[in-house]
Design an enzyme around this catalytic site. Structure first.
Site, PDB file in Angstrom:
ATOM      1  N   LEU A 187     -15.507  68.392  79.829  1.00  0.00           N
ATOM      2  CA  LEU A 187     -14.755  67.147  79.973  1.00  0.00           C
ATOM      3  C   LEU A 187     -15.506  66.196  80.901  1.00  0.00           C
ATOM      4  CD1 LEU A 187     -12.027  65.708  79.314  1.00  0.00           C
ATOM      5  CD2 LEU A 187     -11.209  66.596  81.520  1.00  0.00           C
ATOM      6  N   HIS A 188     -15.759  64.969  80.431  1.00  0.00           N
ATOM      7  CA  HIS A 188     -16.464  63.988  81.252  1.00  0.00           C
ATOM      8  C   HIS A 188     -15.917  62.593  80.998  1.00  0.00           C
ATOM      9  CE1 HIS A 188     -18.781  64.520  77.498  1.00  0.00           C
ATOM     10  NE2 HIS A 188     -19.103  63.242  77.597  1.00  0.00           N
TER      11      HIS A 188
END
Length: 735
Positions: free
Chosen positions: A631-632
């Site tokens: 997740l970014h």
């Protein structure tokens, strides 16, 4: 009929609700072109209120009249709703009354579904339960008759916007455009989808049933005989109920095998029947015998028998015998065309072609052999010499085609398989003097060797070779973190996207459904996305930041780094340091605190960058379907001034519903326990300026426009803190 005017009450109501003008979209297309499917797909998910006006159902669910359609359209438009006119509308006169129906209060659009005649006929013939009862054999004659009157629309007919779709990709792009059209949005005017200058007139059913096929479609036909069609044609009444029929959602398969168009494909000529004078009846028996033996062994791979002649006897014989054997026409079909130009001239992508060669494996002679060596250039002869000096009858040899070959770069051919069959021509070496016992044995061996060679290519392409895969696709990581030079990345991006997707899917399929899943944390039993090793870089950075030098901030919760290939002047990534959070879909309510932390860190960095350059504006958000694991959060400046922004996918991944604003994600997870995700189909939307929403044909034109565009940002971006800019800066005007 005089132009309809929306009453003042309707105008005021629309204004109060913040709606834009209603839109009337006149659909144009033959029965089977997909008009009803188009309406259904848009209306199913669009936020704009639409009404479908279909002559097949306008009379209380039954066929009605054109006058009823006009009345129904006028009524819906007065209510502020937008309208699809779902009729054939193939000639200017038929659609003219609808154009005259409305004045400037309504935007007048048309979408022409100008798909190949064969596809429309096949769909119409094979469908069942059609609203207008246009199905079976009678459909072919009706489609043929309607296409004789086809006139593509022109702006001088009174339209604000025209979209012409000539293939399934064009249709999907148009569906995406209208699906994304919100209640207050307006599409730019103009003509979109210019008809190809070299496109030939589509042939009617009567003509191509006599084996006169347009380029790009195989001459494998649907099960409609000329006799049946003529019989139905004489019985068919010319009624509006039939002529204005609509398409059902289900799409029938045709000889062109649209659903398998990206599958590994071998195009091969008939071996030994030309220069080597082998008996056509015996040769066709052996071709069908060997195809039947191999077709299911090859999985989704396709075999295509090719000949230059429209009246080819070998193609006719093979077609008839393959039909008797019920061989799957999606995996084996015949095609009329130049085997060295199947993609550029016929639209058929074949990654492997067979060459009926001579025993010396040399250019020259004539026919297929001369044509293939000439088209491939001298690199093919060099590559062939490296494999063998000669070839025995009944044998084949696989030669990988160098990327410098024109066949590779222009046609997508990756391999040539040289094959030598038996010779019955006394003017050529090793003549068998009509010994068909020996000749048939050799010909069977030749086809077996050819198909075995193709099978080895298919297996090699699907083999999960980690090193090879990383070498080819590691560059994808560099979109957000990598180490390649700009020149190398530019070369990688030039690779055909379809081929990249195909290889990746094959790789994932071989490794199994759980490859790349973290195996950590509680997944709740949901299926995990398969991540190739090339997509693990951000995960490795988040879990082991001490191993990386490009980190600009690190804490127990997050890692921050600059995107090595930014899509704006400033582009940062905020990575979550939590196992099991591969993508936005994995986020649950228990991750709300982490989301707020990521947003806070991203906001801090945006404000820091603004203190250095207060002319910038930032947006914080996530991709609905990321290409890299972990997740970014993207923190990206809205100038999009970057040499690394090169294609439509790059642009739309940050300027379409695919990009989810961080503030919206936090609200959705807080209220519903999950974020709303958008399908990757929106990435094919047309290129539109993120400020004024004007449309542009390509990235260079779009970049030239946005460098000087001073239009205010759309209202929704100015709400809820979606944009971050300096105090005192008027983001509405960009100053």
């Amino acid at each position: 009929m005089e132009a309809m005017e929306i009453d003042s009450a309707g105008k005021d109501e629309a204004k109060e609700e913040g709606k834009g003008k209603p839109v009337m979209v006149i659909l144009i297309g033959a029965p089977g072109s997909g008009k009803s499917t188009f309406c259904d797909l848009v209306m199913r998910v669009s936020t704009r209120p639409w009404v479908r006006i279909c002559q097949d159902t306008i009379g209380n669910g039954k066929a009605g009249t054109k006058k009823q359609c006009l009345t129904g359209a006028a009524s819906a438009l007065k209510e502020g709703k937008s309208v699809f006119i779902d009729r054939c509308n193939l000639d200017r006169e038929q659609r003219g009354d609808f154009v005259k129906l409305v004045g400037p209060e309504v935007e007048k659009h048309t979408v022409a579904l100008d798909l190949p005649a064969k596809l429309c006929i096949s769909r119409s013939v094979k469908r069942t339960g059609h609203e207008g009862n246009l199905q079976g054999g009678k459909a072919a004659a009706v489609v043929n008759r309607r296409l004789q009157k086809k006139e593509l629309p022109k702006l001088n007919e009174g339209y604000d916007r025209i979209t012409v779709c000539q293939d399934e990709k064009d249709v999907q792009a148009a569906i995406n455009t209208y699906t994304a059209l919100g209640p207050s949005d307006k599409l730019p005017p103009g003509f979109f989808g210019q008809k190809k200058s070299d496109a030939k007139v589509q042939l009617g059913i009567m003509k191509f049933l006599k084996k006169k096929d347009p380029p790009g479609c195989s001459d494998t036909m649907m099960n409609v005989s000329l006799e049946d069609t003529q019989s139905h044609a004489t019985k068919e009444k010319d009624s509006n109920q039939v002529l204005e029929s609509c398409e059902e959602p289900k799409m029938a398969s045709v000889g062109c095998s649209i659903s398998l168009e990206n599958a590994p494909t071998l195009a091969f000529p008939s071996i030994s029947t030309a220069d080597f004078h082998f008996n056509l009846e015996k040769a066709s028996d052996i071709i069908v015998e060997k195809v039947e033996e191999y077709v299911n062994k090859l999985g989704n791979a396709r075999l295509v028998l090719v000949d230059l002649s429209q009246n080819s006897k070998i193609l006719s014989l093979v077609r008839a015998k393959a039909a008797e054997k019920n061989i799957d026409s999606k995996k084996f079909f015949t095609f009329v065309g130049n085997i060295t130009k199947l993609y550029s001239e016929g639209g058929l992508h074949c990654n492997v072609i067979a060459n009926a060669t001579n025993w010396r494996l040399k250019p020259g002679g004539g026919g297929i052999n001369a044509a293939i060596f000439s088209a491939a250039g001298p690199t093919l002869e060099t590559a062939t010499k490296a494999k063998a000096e000669s070839l025995s009858s009944g044998k084949a040899i696989v030669v990988p085609l160098p990327s410098s070959s024109p066949l590779f770069s222009g046609e997508g051919v990756t391999h040539v398989i040289h094959v030598l069959g038996p010779n019955m021509n006394p003017q050529r070496p090793n003549c068998l003097d009509n010994d068909y016992v020996k000749g048939c044995k050799i010909l069977r061996e030749a086809y077996s060797s050819l198909f075995d060679g193709f099978a080895s290519i298919v297996r090699t392409q699907e083999e999960p070779c980690k090193d090879k895969f990383e070498k080819e696709f590691k560059g994808e990581v560099q979109l957000e973190q990598g180490s390649r030079s700009g020149d190398q990345k530019a070369k990688r991006e030039a690779v055909c996207e379809t081929d990249m997707n195909k290889k990746f899917k094959s790789f994932v399929k071989e490794l199994g459904p759980n490859v790349g899943s973290s195996g950590d944390g509680n997944t709740g039993g949901q299926s995990r996305k398969a991540w190739g090793s090339w997509a693990q870089a951000l995960y490795d950075t988040a879990m082991h930041p001490e191993r990386h030098k490009n980190i600009i901030e690190m804490s127990d919760d997050v890692v921050v780094l600059n995107d090595l290939y930014p899509k704006g002047q400033k582009h940062l990534l905020v990575l979550a340091r939590v196992k099991g959070l591969d993508r936005l879909e994995d986020v649950k309510k228990e991750h709300l605190t982490l989301l707020k932390t990521m947003h806070s860190v991203g906001l801090k960095w945006a404000e820091k960058l603004l203190s250095e350059n207060n002319s910038l504006t930032f947006r914080l958000g996530y991709h609905s379907v990321p290409s890299l694991r972990q997740l970014h959060l993207h923190v990206i400046s809205q100038d999009f001034d970057s040499n690394h922004l090169k294609n439509k996918k790059h642009w739309n991944s940050f300027n379409s519903p695919f990009f989810r604003d961080s503030v919206d994600v936090i609200d959705e997870v807080s209220q519903n326990g999950k974020a709303i995700l958008k399908d990757e189909n929106v990435l094919s939307m047309e290129l539109r300026c993120h400020r004024c929403r004007s449309a542009h044909p390509n990235i260079p034109r779009l970049k030239a426009h946005i460098s000087s565009c001073q239009a205010p940002f759309p209202a929704f971006l100015l709400q809820n803190g979606r944009l971050v800019f300096s105090e005192g800066k008027d983001a509405n005007h960009g100053i």
